[in-house]
Design a protein around this motif. Structure first.
Motif, PDB file in Angstrom:
ATOM      1  N   VAL A  67       0.847  -1.194   0.000  1.00  0.00           N
ATOM      2  CA  VAL A  67       0.000   0.000   0.000  1.00  0.00           C
ATOM      3  C   VAL A  67       0.881   1.242   0.000  1.00  0.00           C
ATOM      4  CG1 VAL A  67      -1.784   1.282   1.229  1.00  0.00           C
ATOM      5  CG2 VAL A  67      -1.824  -1.225   1.232  1.00  0.00           C
ATOM      6  N   LYS A  68       0.554   2.173  -0.870  1.00  0.00           N
ATOM      7  CA  LYS A  68       1.260   3.447  -0.946  1.00  0.00           C
ATOM      8  C   LYS A  68       0.255   4.597  -0.942  1.00  0.00           C
ATOM      9  CE  LYS A  68       5.132   1.602  -3.687  1.00  0.00           C
ATOM     10  NZ  LYS A  68       5.889   1.730  -4.961  1.00  0.00           N
ATOM     11  N   ASP A  69       0.664   5.700  -0.333  1.00  0.00           N
ATOM     12  CA  ASP A  69      -0.089   6.955  -0.384  1.00  0.00           C
ATOM     13  C   ASP A  69      -1.469   6.849   0.253  1.00  0.00           C
ATOM     14  OD1 ASP A  69       2.059   8.058  -1.853  1.00  0.00           O
ATOM     15  OD2 ASP A  69       1.211   7.275  -3.716  1.00  0.00           O
ATOM     16  N   HIS A  70      -1.672   5.866   1.091  1.00  0.00           N
ATOM     17  CA  HIS A  70      -2.935   5.718   1.806  1.00  0.00           C
ATOM     18  C   HIS A  70      -2.656   5.362   3.270  1.00  0.00           C
ATOM     19  CE1 HIS A  70      -4.688   5.384  -2.211  1.00  0.00           C
ATOM     20  NE2 HIS A  70      -5.875   5.516  -1.660  1.00  0.00           N
ATOM     21  N   ILE A  71      -3.615   5.663   4.135  1.00  0.00           N
ATOM     22  CA  ILE A  71      -3.608   5.140   5.496  1.00  0.00           C
ATOM     23  C   ILE A  71      -4.357   3.810   5.489  1.00  0.00           C
ATOM     24  CG2 ILE A  71      -4.493   5.511   7.838  1.00  0.00           C
ATOM     25  CD1 ILE A  71      -4.078   8.492   7.400  1.00  0.00           C
ATOM     26  N   SER A  72      -3.801   2.805   6.142  1.00  0.00           N
ATOM     27  CA  SER A  72      -4.463   1.509   6.293  1.00  0.00           C
ATOM     28  C   SER A  72      -4.974   1.394   7.727  1.00  0.00           C
ATOM     29  CB  SER A  72      -3.496   0.360   6.002  1.00  0.00           C
ATOM     30  OG  SER A  72      -2.936   0.474   4.718  1.00  0.00           O
ATOM     31  N   VAL A  73      -6.191   0.870   7.889  1.00  0.00           N
ATOM     32  CA  VAL A  73      -6.772   0.712   9.227  1.00  0.00           C
ATOM     33  C   VAL A  73      -7.409  -0.672   9.322  1.00  0.00           C
ATOM     34  CG1 VAL A  73      -8.331   1.655  10.971  1.00  0.00           C
ATOM     35  CG2 VAL A  73      -7.265   3.187   9.307  1.00  0.00           C
ATOM     36  N   TYR A  74      -7.151  -1.359  10.459  1.00  0.00           N
ATOM     37  CA  TYR A  74      -7.632  -2.715  10.636  1.00  0.00           C
ATOM     38  C   TYR A  74      -8.217  -2.916  12.036  1.00  0.00           C
ATOM     39  CZ  TYR A  74      -4.520  -3.386   6.646  1.00  0.00           C
ATOM     40  OH  TYR A  74      -3.895  -3.265   5.428  1.00  0.00           O
ATOM     41  N   LEU A  75      -9.080  -3.902  12.130  1.00  0.00           N
ATOM     42  CA  LEU A  75      -9.583  -4.395  13.402  1.00  0.00           C
ATOM     43  C   LEU A  75      -8.841  -5.685  13.715  1.00  0.00           C
ATOM     44  CD1 LEU A  75     -11.780  -4.299  15.692  1.00  0.00           C
ATOM     45  CD2 LEU A  75     -13.136  -5.799  14.212  1.00  0.00           C
ATOM     46  N   ALA A  76      -8.218  -5.750  14.884  1.00  0.00           N
ATOM     47  CA  ALA A  76      -7.427  -6.921  15.269  1.00  0.00           C
ATOM     48  C   ALA A  76      -8.032  -7.564  16.517  1.00  0.00           C
ATOM     49  CB  ALA A  76      -5.981  -6.529  15.536  1.00  0.00           C
ATOM     50  N   MET A  77      -8.192  -8.880  16.477  1.00  0.00           N
ATOM     51  CA  MET A  77      -8.668  -9.639  17.628  1.00  0.00           C
ATOM     52  C   MET A  77      -7.479 -10.009  18.495  1.00  0.00           C
ATOM     53  SD  MET A  77     -11.204 -12.908  17.496  1.00  0.00           S
ATOM     54  CE  MET A  77     -12.193 -13.341  18.930  1.00  0.00           C
ATOM     55  N   VAL A  78      -7.592  -9.794  19.807  1.00  0.00           N
ATOM     56  CA  VAL A  78      -6.478 -10.060  20.724  1.00  0.00           C
ATOM     57  C   VAL A  78      -6.964 -10.921  21.889  1.00  0.00           C
ATOM     58  CG1 VAL A  78      -5.291  -7.919  20.113  1.00  0.00           C
ATOM     59  CG2 VAL A  78      -6.903  -7.925  22.018  1.00  0.00           C
ATOM     60  N   ASP A  79      -5.998 -11.409  22.667  1.00  0.00           N
ATOM     61  CA  ASP A  79      -6.289 -12.196  23.871  1.00  0.00           C
ATOM     62  C   ASP A  79      -7.211 -13.376  23.546  1.00  0.00           C
ATOM     63  OD1 ASP A  79      -6.196 -12.988  26.486  1.00  0.00           O
ATOM     64  OD2 ASP A  79      -7.694 -11.550  27.186  1.00  0.00           O
ATOM     65  N   THR A  80      -6.760 -14.218  22.616  1.00  0.00           N
ATOM     66  CA  THR A  80      -7.572 -15.363  22.182  1.00  0.00           C
ATOM     67  C   THR A  80      -7.146 -16.669  22.850  1.00  0.00           C
ATOM     68  OG1 THR A  80      -6.088 -15.772  20.301  1.00  0.00           O
ATOM     69  CG2 THR A  80      -7.962 -14.297  19.937  1.00  0.00           C
TER      70      THR A  80
END
Length: 304
Positions: A67-80
């Motif tokens: 990815v270039k020239d963009h912001i990437s945003v994600y939802l991450a699952m933790v403590d599984t």
């Protein structure tokens, strides 16, 4: 009130004045993350749907995905670690960024309410090209004010009910003397799908801006007493007018979250009256119109 549009890669973008129900992330000194080429910024943990999550923001884009020239945003699952072997969680989520000048949120989500499957080998879902970096840092757009920005998330975890072909989840409504219908709502018989009661609503001369030019048609959840606490029901449905001469039926599909205060999904401008009434199109034969509702998948979110 939200205004929706869907792009060519099946991502829905909408604008809302309502903040996210589950989490807000405020990032200060954002420019330092960009200038120092920080790979990603992870939020604190938050709870939603009985699980723990983090927001992960890539200020310069996710380089692992080129990815270039963009912001990437994600939802991450933790403590599984407490989840059993072979666990899976199906999720519908929405990610937000605040326009601080207009006091409104830009929202990204998968179109048509598509659910994502989180599991041991896939703990992160989101949007590689959440927003162009140039657009984000442009002060006139309001996303970055005083070098501060605000992201957010809503997370709905589903308990999915897969419907089989042996079950009656298609309802057929035969409407006779269609041309003689009055300017009011007409209702189908109540039918059962996914342990819920439904009916089709039809306004033959249209509603609001579509009045006189379109048919308006909706699916209604008729008994919401089974939805308790903070739960919502998600329905992916098709409303269809059958072509009685050919197999080219007219239909529209949608995915909607419904609850005790929002029981309807559908379209004010379902189909143009001129198109419907045109002889030879096959939608009206002997002044009979056949309407169908089809509901292939239902899910109920966990109470928050």
């Amino acid at each position: 009130m939200e205004n929706d549009f869907v792009d060519q890669v099946a991502i829905s973008r909408s604008i809302s004045h309502v903040p996210p129900a589950h989490f807000l992330l405020k990032i200060e000194a954002f420019s330092s993350l960009v200038e120092n080429d920080v790979e990603n910024y992870k939020s604190l943990e938050f709870d939603a749907g009985g699980y723990k999550w983090k927001l992960v923001v890539y200020p310069n884009g996710n380089k692992n995905e080129n990815v270039k020239d963009h912001i990437s945003v994600y939802l991450a699952m933790v403590d599984t670690s407490s989840l059993g072997h072979g666990w899976e969680v199906y999720v519908i989520f929405r990610l937000f960024v605040l326009d601080q000048k207009k006091d409104e949120f830009l929202i990204l989500q998968d179109a048509m309410g598509k659910q994502r499957r989180f599991h041991g080998l896939k703990l992160e879902w989101g949007f590689d090209q959440f927003i162009p970096l140039e657009e984000f840092i442009n002060a006139s757009n309001g996303y970055l004010v005083g070098d501060t920005c605000v992201f957010g998330a809503e997370v709905f975890c589903l308990s999915m009910m897969k419907l089989t072909s042996a079950s009656n989840y298609k309802h057929v409504w035969k409407i006779e003397n269609f041309s003689k219908l009055e300017d009011r709502f007409y209702e189908s018989e109540v039918f059962v799908a996914g342990d819920q009661k439904w009916k089709i609503l039809l306004l033959p001369k249209g509603l609001g801006e579509a009045k006189g030019s379109h048919i308006s048609m909706y699916l209604e959840l008729t008994d919401s007493s089974t939805i308790t606490g903070g739960s919502k029901i998600y329905v992916h449905f098709t409303l269809r007018i059958r072509n009685q001469l050919l197999s080219k039926h007219y239909e529209k599909k949608a995915g909607e979250w419904l609850n005790t205060s929002n029981k309807f999904g559908g379209w004010t401008n379902f189909v143009e009256l001129n198109y419907l009434n045109k002889a030879g199109n096959g939608f009206l034969v002997n002044d009979v119109c056949i309407v169908e509702a089809e509901m292939p998948v239902l899910g109920i979110s966990k109470a928050l």
